[in-house]
Design a protein around this motif. Sequence first.
Motif, PDB file in Angstrom:
ATOM      1  N   SER A   1      -5.935  -1.366  -8.511  1.00  0.00           N
ATOM      2  CA  SER A   1      -5.893  -1.446  -7.050  1.00  0.00           C
ATOM      3  C   SER A   1      -6.808  -2.542  -6.514  1.00  0.00           C
ATOM      4  O   SER A   1      -7.765  -2.967  -7.175  1.00  0.00           O
TER       5      SER A   1
ATOM      6  N   TYR B   1      -5.234   3.036  -0.880  1.00  0.00           N
ATOM      7  CA  TYR B   1      -4.297   2.796  -1.978  1.00  0.00           C
ATOM      8  C   TYR B   1      -3.634   1.438  -1.790  1.00  0.00           C
ATOM      9  O   TYR B   1      -2.440   1.334  -1.507  1.00  0.00           O
ATOM     10  N   GLU B   2      -4.418   0.369  -1.932  1.00  0.00           N
ATOM     11  CA  GLU B   2      -3.927  -1.005  -1.841  1.00  0.00           C
ATOM     12  C   GLU B   2      -3.723  -1.563  -3.252  1.00  0.00           C
ATOM     13  O   GLU B   2      -4.548  -1.337  -4.146  1.00  0.00           O
TER      14      GLU B   2
ATOM     15  N   THR C   1      -6.177  -0.916   6.487  1.00  0.00           N
ATOM     16  CA  THR C   1      -6.412  -0.982   5.052  1.00  0.00           C
ATOM     17  C   THR C   1      -6.431   0.448   4.528  1.00  0.00           C
ATOM     18  O   THR C   1      -7.187   1.282   5.032  1.00  0.00           O
ATOM     19  N   THR C   2      -5.603   0.742   3.531  1.00  0.00           N
ATOM     20  CA  THR C   2      -5.550   2.102   3.019  1.00  0.00           C
ATOM     21  C   THR C   2      -6.477   2.252   1.809  1.00  0.00           C
ATOM     22  O   THR C   2      -7.048   1.276   1.310  1.00  0.00           O
TER      23      THR C   2
ATOM     24  N   ASP D   1       0.831  -1.205   0.000  1.00  0.00           N
ATOM     25  CA  ASP D   1       0.000   0.000   0.000  1.00  0.00           C
ATOM     26  C   ASP D   1       0.862   1.249   0.000  1.00  0.00           C
ATOM     27  O   ASP D   1       2.075   1.193   0.197  1.00  0.00           O
TER      28      ASP D   1
END
Length: 422
Positions: free
Chosen positions: A65, A100-101, A97-98, A43
């Motif tokens: 993503s 941007y994964e 969890t972002t 991430d």
Amino acid sequence: MKVLICGGGIAGNALAFWLSKSGHDITVLERFPELRATGLQVDLRGFGIEVLKRMGLEQKFREHSVKEEGLDIVDGAGRTKAYFHANRTGKGIQSFTTDYEIMRGDLCRLLYDASRTATKYRFGTSIKSFEQLGHSIKIMFNDGQQEEFDLLVGADGQWSRTRQMMLGTDRADPITLLDVYIAYFTMPSPIRVGEVFDAKLFITTGKRLIACRRHAKDRVQGYMAVTTTTGIIKDVKKGDVRAEKDAIVKLFKGAGWRTNELLEAMQRSDDFYCERLGVVKLEAWSKCRVVLLGDAAYCPSATTGMGTTSSMVGAYILAGELNLHSQDHEAGNGANIDAALKSYEHKFRPFMDQVQRGLYPGSTYFHKVPTTEFGLMLLRFVLGIIAFFNLDTFTKYTLREEVTDWQLPEYSGVLDKQHFSR
């Protein structure tokens, strides 16, 4: 400038993107016969997200993503005890969890595709040795060829061979192992009706963590982490996949939840990798015409959640400083590069000092999890309260996203046009 980048991973390809965009002569050396687009989920956080936006790659990133909804902390029966939603607000620090994964392989391909038209990629080749020649460096490759470059960049990861060659055989490798081992692999698992893309984490006795993350409709990722100083896995040779798998089975068999199912899938997996978490700290990131980047220079370990971000931000700053100083023709090429490398370290080291602060064996959250069932019950209860009230205290404690009193440099006009030709 004529630059050789050793390592075609995230750090190396990100640097190639910036330098080739500015008209430099860039070669990326990768010892594998093709792009090594393996690895599980990574991430971006904080300044790493801003660098991605400055690259103009955010939209393409989102096309690939992983749409993970959040992290589900479960007990041995699979019941949810705490749920941490992904932060989709665009404000504040990211959650576990972002927003941007992405799978590591997809990010590698994205950076490779964005740089390859202006970059020479040489696969299946490695550096045998090198020789410093004043303002240049002579590279001897494993295929017998030789070539001179203005700069060698070691972006070849936590176990960097470039770093060891730069330091010399009389220096011990500056990596501190944290006694944490994580097995990574993927397995087939068709998505069920109503199932969402979640990460599920089970913490059990013996300082063991088991997790699953769905990244596709037909596959999930398996993670098995353990903190130990025993010889069961510590004495296994790195890269001996059969022995590593056997050690993981011995350490995890009967641990509860979906452990046995995951162990069976792990035995069949062909993308298994056992990571030995470590922190790399160096007094200096460069020596003459060699400079280190990413995990090769300042690996923060997976415990910080900042490995990919550190590589992306570091590549941006190194490229920015090389370009900025290359505008000063009066100083001469050698002086330009010397000044650029010093400035790269001066500007980025405060960032990495915060990310790496206090990391040593026994310091990580892997080490601090309870070892008894009663302690784990209390931990799940506390995590449930934190998740219910949406407190970010725990995220700040476990991850290192929040870097304070530091600003991402602006290189407007420096990283988007050719300023220097050799």
